[in-house]
Structure formats: C-alpha cells, structure tokens
Enzyme design. Structure first.
Site, PDB file in Angstrom:
ATOM      1  N   ASP A 167      -3.880   1.343  -9.571  1.00  0.00           N
ATOM      2  CA  ASP A 167      -5.338   1.041  -9.941  1.00  0.00           C
ATOM      3  C   ASP A 167      -5.446   0.769 -11.315  1.00  0.00           C
ATOM      4  OD1 ASP A 167      -5.217   1.540  -6.905  1.00  0.00           O
ATOM      5  OD2 ASP A 167      -6.282   3.498  -7.249  1.00  0.00           O
TER       6      ASP A 167
ATOM      7  N   GLU B  80       0.835  -1.240   0.065  1.00  0.00           N
ATOM      8  CA  GLU B  80       0.011  -0.185   0.180  1.00  0.00           C
ATOM      9  C   GLU B  80       0.939   1.238   0.053  1.00  0.00           C
ATOM     10  OE1 GLU B  80      -3.146   0.076  -1.291  1.00  0.00           O
ATOM     11  OE2 GLU B  80      -3.864  -1.165   0.331  1.00  0.00           O
TER      12      GLU B  80
HETATM   13  C1  GLA Z   1      -5.028   4.988  -4.134  1.00  0.00           C
HETATM   14  C2  GLA Z   1      -4.281   5.347  -5.262  1.00  0.00           C
HETATM   15  C3  GLA Z   1      -3.100   4.276  -5.660  1.00  0.00           C
HETATM   16  C4  GLA Z   1      -2.362   3.849  -4.557  1.00  0.00           C
HETATM   17  C5  GLA Z   1      -3.045   3.880  -3.449  1.00  0.00           C
HETATM   18  C6  GLA Z   1      -2.505   3.347  -1.961  1.00  0.00           C
HETATM   19  O1  GLA Z   1      -5.757   3.940  -4.384  1.00  0.00           O
HETATM   20  O2  GLA Z   1      -5.122   5.700  -6.572  1.00  0.00           O
HETATM   21  O3  GLA Z   1      -2.339   5.084  -6.701  1.00  0.00           O
HETATM   22  O4  GLA Z   1      -1.365   5.115  -4.158  1.00  0.00           O
HETATM   23  O5  GLA Z   1      -3.972   4.419  -3.137  1.00  0.00           O
HETATM   24  O6  GLA Z   1      -1.674   2.143  -2.164  1.00  0.00           O
END
Ligand code: GLA
Length: 391
Positions: free
Chosen positions: A163, A22
């Site tokens: 994502d 994360e």
């Molecule tokens: C959000 C962001 C991702 C990532 C997560 C944390 O979902 O869009 O790019 O940084 O938080 O892991």
C-alpha cells in the site's frame, strides 16, 4: 542555534487499487497495484509558537503537542498514525531547537474502511510532507518503510509494503509490478481497449479484519520456517518446487496448506496477468483483445475464489456481490480487494457496461438481504504522493 522554518506545502497522497497479487506482499511475491484519484490532502503551514497542531478537517478532530511530549502522548485512531510517523521520522531529533511550530490540516476523499488503504495514504502523505518541510533527504522507499513501520508499531497491523509503495510510487495511467523480495518497482501500462475497471463498495468492515490478517501472516511465516528446516537452501516461497511443496504439505496442518496453496496459485496468476497486460499493450487485433480481457477477468474471479475458500479472508457480503456481478452481461470478472473481511470489489467490465443502470438490481437485492446500500466508484489511475503548487 534556534531555527525558524517558514514554508507552506500542500501534499496530495492517494489510496490504491491492486489488480492482482493479493496477500502476496508479505509472502515473497510480486503485486500489481496502482495509486488512484481518491486521496488525502495535507496542508503544512508554520505556527508562531513551537506547537504542532494536526487538524482532521472531515471529522473535526485535532491533535496538539510539543515535540518533547511526543513519546508520552496518549493517542488512538488516526492520531496513532501521526504520532508514529513523527517518532519514526525522528522529527524531535531533526528539529531540536525549532522556534516555530507547524499546523497540518488534513482532509480526505478516500472512503474509510473500503480497503483502499486510507491509513497508508495518510502515513505516506505525512512522512512525505515532513521530509520536504524539514529537508530530511529520505528516499521514497525509506518513507514507504517508515509508513509501514507506523502500521506495525502504532496500529498493530503487520502489513506488507504494497500500500505504501503504491501510494508513493504511483504514476498516472500506470500500474506497477512491485517485487516484494527485491523491492524493485516497475511501471507498466494497462490499455483497457474497450474495457473499464471500477470498484463496488460493500460498505462493511468486519471487526476481525486486523487480527485475522496478522494470523494469516503468522501462519505463513511459521510454515516457511518448517519449509526451511526441510530445505535449508530455500530462500523464499517462489523457489518452492512442486516436489518440495508435496513434501511440505504432508507435514503442515490442512488449514495452513490451503493458505499456502492460495499463495502459490496467486503467484502463478500474477505471472499470467503480467503476460496478458503485455499483450494488451501491444497493438493486437480486436478479436484477440476480447479474449485477453476475458482471460484477465477470469483470473480476477479465480483470485476471489481463492481468497474466499483457501485464504478465507472474504465475507458473506463480498461473496454475494461478487457472484451477482460476475453473472451480469459485459462483466469479465471481479474480486475482493485488499486485506479482506469487507471493503471493495474490483470489477473488470466491457465499456458497454453502465454501472449506474446495470448494477441497480444487484444493489437492490443486496439491500434486501443485508440492509446496506452498496455503491460503486469509477477510478482513475493517478500520480503517487506529490507536492501541489499553488500560483
Ligand atoms: C492490506 C495490507 C497490504 C496487503 C493487502 C493484501 O491492504 O496493508 O500490505 O497485504 O492487505 O494484499
């Protein structure tokens, strides 16, 4: 020459989970996400006039425009994403003499604000569909980068690329190790022998989520600049030795040092989880499997503690649920997932755990304390963005 496009497309674009890693996607790390069976459905069909009409069916809203007015469109909310994807894909330049227009009807089964990346799924689904509709020939990685830039430029969130890659590159029953430095994607299986993964939705989304996210990113980027002044050959956080880390810690502020500790610990946990997944993939004796699952669960829970105490992106509601759930029999571990400040917990539990029954008391306590009804979602690891064919 005027062009006429007569095509019907149905695109499905999934949300994602992330097993571990994360906040590592913008910190030079490896992340372990997967696409899930909660998704956007986008139906593309030609319109007789050169109008573009986007229908958000679930909320009964729509956006209608001509390509020539795209740049001056005043948008907010979901419409920002539509505008961004159209502009960044250069649709106006690709289809200058288009005679007919396009209607895109959108619906979704991804709970909004639950940290399952509904906005990335929307952008990826739109970009993928427009790429197919106008035959633009962009690769999946190019589409992922366009979807990410849409968030940066049109929604003000300086997100990483996890994502979008999860949504576009997902495969059924496979997780992926996405190396955010080399942009390499490697799929792997996680045979959960006797175990299950599910989500528990806190059903809160605190307002500071976006500004706090951007601030974390800035803090780590500033620290990296300082690190490079100290060690000019340093290319990324992964190459920081413990000696270098000690030197750096003595000159950065304590808050930034805590954030960096989280990042480096999380990188270590990702390596350990990759190793454990590999063990599960080999057909290993049952007693050993139980221990591997316990270790995996413990790493998930350690990540939660890091996100809470060092990276400081959790919240009271998530911490309450995480503490209660990890104390239940048959639960191996749980952690908040995604950007933070609300959304879902990812839970790893033994097959014997029955969420409907075994979470009831926790959900009652949660309701008594926060006046919010929490819910759980079973999850399936699903295919990435793809076209659905209708016979
Ligand atoms: C959000 C962001 C991702 C990532 C997560 C944390 O979902 O869009 O790019 O940084 O938080 O892991």
């Amino acid at each position: 020459m005027e062009s006429l496009i007569e095509k019907y497309l149905h695109v499905r674009a999934p949300g994602r989970i992330n097993l571990l890693g994360e906040h590592l996607d913008y910190n030079h790390g490896v992340v372990l996400p997967a696409a899930i069976d909660k998704c956007f459905d986008l139906e593309f069909k030609p319109l007789p006039s050169a109008t573009f009409r986007i229908l958000a069916l679930d909320i009964e809203e729509q956006l209608e425009f001509q390509l020539s007015e795209l740049n001056s469109l005043q948008t907010e909310g979901w419409k920002n994403y539509v505008k961004g994807v159209f502009i960044l894909l250069g649709i106006e330049q690709c289809a200058p003499n288009l005679k007919n227009g396009l209607q895109i009807s959108i619906s979704s089964s991804i709970p909004i604000g639950a940290g399952l990346s509904s906005s990335a799924a929307l952008c990826c689904g739109l970009a993928f569909g427009l790429n197919a509709y106008f035959e633009l020939g962009k690769s999946k990685m190019e589409l992922a980068l366009i979807a990410q830039q849409t968030e940066h430029q049109f929604a003000g969130v300086q997100c990483g690329l996890m994502d979008q890659v999860a949504s576009l590159f997902g495969k059924p029953n496979q997780l992926m190790a996405f190396d955010c430095l080399s942009q390499e994607v490697q799929h792997f299986s996680l045979p959960l022998k006797g175990a299950q993964l599910f989500l528990v939705d806190s059903r809160v989304k605190h307002n500071l989520a976006e500004s706090a996210y951007n601030k974390r990113r800035q803090q780590l980027e500033a620290a990296f600049e300082i690190a490079q002044q100290l060690f000019p050959d340093l290319n990324n956080w992964r190459a920081l030795s413990s000696e270098m880390r000690g030197q750096l810690r003595s000159i950065i502020d304590s808050e930034t040092a805590a954030r960096l500790t989280y990042v480096l610990d999380e990188m270590q946990r990702v390596s350990e989880v990759q190793e454990l997944c590999h063990h599960l993939d080999l057909d290993i004796h049952n007693d050993h499997t139980e221990q591997v699952l316990k270790n995996l669960g413990s790493l998930l829970s350690q990540t939660h503690v890091g996100l809470k105490d060092l990276y400081e992106v959790s919240c009271e509601e998530l911490d309450f649920l995480q503490t209660k759930i990890t104390s239940l029999p048959y639960v191996y571990g749980a952690r908040m997932m995604g950007g933070g400040f609300g959304g879902c917990l990812l839970v790893l539990a033994a097959q014997e755990f029955e969420p409907t029954k075994d979470l009831a008391a926790t959900f009652e306590h949660y309701f008594e304390k926060f006046d919010i009804h929490s819910i759980f979602y079973p999850i399936q690891i699903a295919n990435g963005v793809h076209l659905i064919t209708h016979d």
